[in-house]
Design an enzyme around this catalytic site. Structure first.
Site, PDB file in Angstrom:
ATOM      1  N   ASP B  93       0.916  -1.295   0.075  1.00 21.49           N
ATOM      2  CA  ASP B  93      -0.023   0.108   0.187  1.00 21.49           C
ATOM      3  C   ASP B  93       0.842   1.279  -0.154  1.00 21.49           C
ATOM      4  OD1 ASP B  93       0.934   0.001   2.440  1.00 21.49           O
ATOM      5  OD2 ASP B  93      -0.955   0.121   3.556  1.00 21.49           O
ATOM      6  N   CYS B  96       4.984   0.056   2.582  1.00 21.95           N
ATOM      7  CA  CYS B  96       5.564  -1.281   3.155  1.00 21.95           C
ATOM      8  C   CYS B  96       6.781  -1.200   3.630  1.00 21.95           C
ATOM      9  CB  CYS B  96       5.416  -2.009   1.780  1.00 21.95           C
ATOM     10  SG  CYS B  96       6.187  -1.616   0.420  1.00 21.95           S
ATOM     11  N   HIS B 264      23.014  -7.226  -2.567  1.00 24.24           N
ATOM     12  CA  HIS B 264      22.420  -6.229  -1.499  1.00 24.24           C
ATOM     13  C   HIS B 264      23.139  -5.284  -1.284  1.00 24.24           C
ATOM     14  CE1 HIS B 264      25.469  -8.539   0.822  1.00 24.24           C
ATOM     15  NE2 HIS B 264      25.428  -7.128   1.456  1.00 24.24           N
ATOM     16  N   HIS B 296       8.521  -2.910  -4.122  1.00 25.71           N
ATOM     17  CA  HIS B 296       7.852  -3.494  -3.000  1.00 25.71           C
ATOM     18  C   HIS B 296       8.933  -3.962  -1.958  1.00 25.71           C
ATOM     19  CE1 HIS B 296       4.681  -4.915  -0.425  1.00 25.71           C
ATOM     20  NE2 HIS B 296       5.486  -6.129  -0.328  1.00 25.71           N
TER      21      HIS B 296
END
Lengths: 194, 303
Positions: B93, B96, B264, B296
């Site tokens: 939404d 997150c 990462h 996300h």
């Protein structure tokens, strides 16, 4: 559930610097969910000298959801409906944040009066006029300010009634008054000659 | 079709008559209210699909999602599986990142009972409060959000009156809108304050993303709920609270050498006024690991 404690604090803070901002927010009744905001028309615009009232209703999710604001005073502006007073402003929709307040929202509405955005209109008719015939737009906006947003504008309704009682159709009386800038005698002259 | 009175036309006319024709004539009526209503309808629909913060799931559920999808992604998920055991999903939404951070952080404190860390973060929170005050934010706009976050911190430390001992309880709180949204908003305030305080540092990153000024960016992309986060937000929050964050990237990019690796990036907080020393420090291992898929963030758990 509306965060009433916060609304209370907002009202206090707003009344504290009313002198500086000219922005007023007061409850309509005991219920803090319905409020009335007042903003002075910005100087150097056709709204100068007017005092505009804005109906505010707070949704249950306030301050996570934006306050609903709508002009109660009629106003001629591309981003405000001349019919309903609905306002087209991003911070009253998806750009709202709990970091904003009723006062900052009203300040943004005031700023909108200074800087219309005719490309993102609420009232298409007004926006068209703004883009195509700017002088007429200025004239109309100023007339609406004189007529609806000034204390003396109460007199206009009386003028309308007086002329209507003489037998002229009310709509015609209004448009004629508008055309002559609110002068009762000129309006009567025009109505008689027309 | 036109004959709305006709019994035959019942079905078709129902949709048409549910909106008064006067409204159809006047586009001005499709204003803010309608847009807001539609937005909340979409949100409600999304809410049914995913909780704010989901249950812990084995990483295999992630692979299952891509079963018929990109082979590169499946390969990468396999690599992920060497280091990570589980995933916890969050609702898509726009909040997150903040919700993932909230849950991960509170969960870490609950498990570690690291009082030093809590004291350190509390000191930083006080700093953030001063920052907002000096930027001209009225106290009442942010104090409730600050208070609620500090309450959550106290509750995960044992020995306080309001202590909670179960992870389930953090989960319940993270799913309770009246707590979860307040904490998200707290993070948004902190993030915005940090960006504006160090606007010179953040400006080049922001102009790279949009045409907005730093202040406009904060007003339109940080402070409103539901605005998505990217590296600017993460850097600012990590710096402001002094909490390192690892973000693992799962996308379809691959390297030429043939082998698949999962990148990462460690966001390592700045010390003092120095800029975020992202990735340069090998000694700090973040205890918060998030999985980023374009648009996300979810939470990852190491093995």
């Amino acid at each position: 559930m509306i965060d009433f404690a916060r609304v209370q604090k907002e009202l206090q803070e707003c009344s504290r610097d009313i002198e500086a901002s000219g922005i007023r927010v007061s409850p309509k009744s005991d219920n803090l969910g319905c409020l009335i905001g007042t903003i002075p028309g910005p100087i150097g615009t056709p709204y100068e000298g007017g005092t505009f009232q804005i109906d505010i209703s707070l949704p249950d999710g306030y301050p996570f959801e934006p306050p609903k604001m709508q002009f109660a005073t009629k106003v001629w502006h591309p981003n405000i409906s001349s019919q309903s007073g609905a306002i087209c402003l991003d911070i009253l929709k998806d750009q709202w944040s709990p970091a904003l307040t009723l006062k900052t929202a009203l300040l943004s509405v005031q700023a909108l009066l200074s800087a219309p955005e005719p490309d993102d209109p609420q009232d298409a008719v007004v926006a068209q006029q703004y883009l195509r015939d700017y002088q007429t737009f200025i004239g109309t906006a100023r007339y609406w300010t004189e007529t609806f947003a000034k204390a003396s504008s109460l007199g206009v309704e009386e003028k309308v009634q007086k002329l209507a009682e003489m037998g002229f159709p009310e709509a015609l009386v209004r448009s004629t008054l508008e055309a002559v800038g609110g002068d009762e005698n000129l309006a009567l002259e025009k109505l008689c000659s027309g | 079709m036109r004959n709305q009175e006709g019994p035959q036309a019942d079905e078709e006319s129902e949709a048409a008559t549910s909106i008064p024709t006067s409204e159809l004539d006047d586009w001005a009526n499709f204003g803010d209210d309608d847009i807001m209503q539609q937005q909340s309808a979409i949100r409600a629909e999304e809410a049914v699909k995913t909780l704010f913060v989901g249950d812990k799931e084995p990483l295999s559920t992630l692979a299952a999602e891509y079963q018929s999808g990109s082979p590169i992604l499946l390969e990468k998920i396999k690599v992920l599986g060497e280091k990570y055991a589980a995933i916890r999903r969050t609702r898509g939404d726009g909040n997150c990142f903040f919700r993932s951070f909230m849950f991960s952080y509170l969960e870490h404190i609950l498990e570690s009972q690291d009082r030093e860390e809590v004291d350190r973060v509390k000191a930083n929170v006080e700093q953030c409060r001063k920052t907002l005050q000096s930027l001209g934010y009225a106290d009442f706009t942010f104090e409730d959000f600050f208070a609620l976050f500090l309450e959550q911190l106290d509750s995960v430390l044992q020995g306080n009156e309001t202590s909670i001992s179960q992870q389930d309880e953090i989960l319940l709180r993270s799913r309770d809108q009246s707590i979860s949204d307040y904490v998200v908003m707290f993070f948004r305030f902190v993030t915005s304050g940090e960006i504006r305080k160090r606007s010179e540092f953040f400006e080049p990153f922001i102009t790279g993303l949009t045409n907005a000024t730093v202040e406009q960016f904060c007003k339109s992309s940080v402070e409103p709920m539901g605005e998505e986060s990217d590296h600017v937000h993460i850097t600012a929050l990590s710096d402001a609270l002094g909490v390192p964050i690892r973000v693992v990237y799962l996308d379809r990019s691959s390297c030429d050498s043939g082998g698949v690796s999962v990148n990462h990036h460690d966001f390592v907080p700045a010390v003092g006024d120095l800029p975020n020393a992202s990735g340069s420090s090998e000694t700090v291992t973040p205890f918060i690991t998030l999985l980023y898929r374009p648009g996300h963030y979810d939470i990852l758990y190491q093995k």
